[in-house]
Design a protein around this motif. Structure first.
Motif, PDB file in Angstrom:
ATOM      1  N   GLN A  89       3.668   5.952  -5.868  1.00  0.00           N
ATOM      2  CA  GLN A  89       3.723   5.966  -7.313  1.00  0.00           C
ATOM      3  C   GLN A  89       2.591   6.771  -7.937  1.00  0.00           C
ATOM      4  OE1 GLN A  89       3.758   1.803  -8.276  1.00  0.00           O
ATOM      5  NE2 GLN A  89       5.920   1.571  -7.820  1.00  0.00           N
ATOM      6  N   THR A  90       2.326   7.925  -7.363  1.00  0.00           N
ATOM      7  CA  THR A  90       1.285   8.772  -7.941  1.00  0.00           C
ATOM      8  C   THR A  90       1.924   9.739  -8.935  1.00  0.00           C
ATOM      9  OG1 THR A  90       1.496  10.381  -6.177  1.00  0.00           O
ATOM     10  CG2 THR A  90      -0.127   8.641  -5.846  1.00  0.00           C
ATOM     11  N   PRO A  91       1.235  10.045 -10.016  1.00  0.00           N
ATOM     12  CA  PRO A  91       1.791  10.954 -11.019  1.00  0.00           C
ATOM     13  C   PRO A  91       2.018  12.375 -10.478  1.00  0.00           C
ATOM     14  CG  PRO A  91      -0.172   9.838 -11.872  1.00  0.00           C
ATOM     15  CD  PRO A  91      -0.031   9.469 -10.448  1.00  0.00           C
ATOM     16  N   GLU A  92       1.191  12.814  -9.532  1.00  0.00           N
ATOM     17  CA  GLU A  92       1.356  14.167  -8.984  1.00  0.00           C
ATOM     18  C   GLU A  92       2.675  14.282  -8.234  1.00  0.00           C
ATOM     19  OE1 GLU A  92      -1.612  12.469  -7.672  1.00  0.00           O
ATOM     20  OE2 GLU A  92      -2.744  12.999  -9.454  1.00  0.00           O
ATOM     21  N   GLN A  93       3.004  13.244  -7.461  1.00  0.00           N
ATOM     22  CA  GLN A  93       4.254  13.280  -6.717  1.00  0.00           C
ATOM     23  C   GLN A  93       5.454  13.228  -7.661  1.00  0.00           C
ATOM     24  OE1 GLN A  93       3.963  10.055  -3.954  1.00  0.00           O
ATOM     25  NE2 GLN A  93       3.115  11.355  -2.330  1.00  0.00           N
ATOM     26  N   GLY A 113       0.831  -1.210   0.000  1.00  0.00           N
ATOM     27  CA  GLY A 113       0.000   0.000   0.000  1.00  0.00           C
ATOM     28  C   GLY A 113       0.863   1.257   0.000  1.00  0.00           C
ATOM     29  N   ALA A 114       1.937   1.252   0.779  1.00  0.00           N
ATOM     30  CA  ALA A 114       2.836   2.414   0.814  1.00  0.00           C
ATOM     31  C   ALA A 114       3.524   2.614  -0.539  1.00  0.00           C
ATOM     32  CB  ALA A 114       3.880   2.236   1.912  1.00  0.00           C
ATOM     33  N   LEU A 115       3.946   1.524  -1.165  1.00  0.00           N
ATOM     34  CA  LEU A 115       4.584   1.626  -2.488  1.00  0.00           C
ATOM     35  C   LEU A 115       3.613   2.151  -3.533  1.00  0.00           C
ATOM     36  CD1 LEU A 115       6.787  -1.602  -2.654  1.00  0.00           C
ATOM     37  CD2 LEU A 115       7.556   0.763  -2.615  1.00  0.00           C
TER      38      LEU A 115
END
Length: 162
Positions: free
Chosen positions: A44-48, A38-40
């Motif tokens: 992996q969000t595009p905004e970050q 879940g943390a990984l």
């Protein structure tokens, strides 16, 4: 309840507790793995990624600008040092030319060019005892100074109190 029956129940209970402990360990491991996944996935969000790329770009640009400013400042400092050295050399050569001209006008018998070695030869001979370090005594034909502790007058800047 006999002793054999008690031992059998006790052994079955121990086996049951071992199985229970193993199942609890498996549950903890599965929960830990699910939490890590879940943390990984959250990382992996595009905004970050876009924000990270933007900040890295800003830092790179700032670093390049600082490096360019430093190079320009160091080149300017080198130019200033060279200009100062050139000005000092020009001033020194002008002063030497003026001294040669004044000697030529006053004495007439001194050479107009400096010696070939490039260093100035002293006008007086070395003392008889061979010592050459330190101040040499004034020439006997030099005019007496108004202040006897300062020595003979000379061309150039005045001597500081000694």
């Amino acid at each position: 309840m006999s002793n054999d029956e008690f031992e059998r129940i006790k052994a079955e209970e121990k086996a049951h507790l071992r199985k229970l402990r193993a199942l609890k360990q498996q549950h903890r491991d599965a929960s830990r793995k699910a939490s890590m996944l879940g943390a990984l996935r959250g990382m992996q969000t595009p905004e970050q990624d876009a924000t990270h790329d933007e900040f890295v770009g800003k830092v790179t640009e700032s670093s390049a600008m600082s490096e360019a400013r430093f190079e320009i400042a160091s080149e300017e400092a080198e130019r200033a040092v060279r200009a100062e050295a050139d000005a000092e050399a020009t001033r020194q050569s002008d002063a030497e030319a003026l001294i040669r001209q004044m000697k030529a006008e006053l004495g007439g018998d001194t050479p107009a060019a400096p010696p070939a070695g490039g260093t100035r030869q002293p006008d007086r001979a070395a003392p008889a005892d061979g010592k050459t370090i330190g101040r040499t005594p004034p020439e006997p034909e030099a005019p007496a100074s108004a202040q006897p502790d300062r020595g003979a007058k000379s061309i150039g800047r005045p001597r500081s109190g000694q």
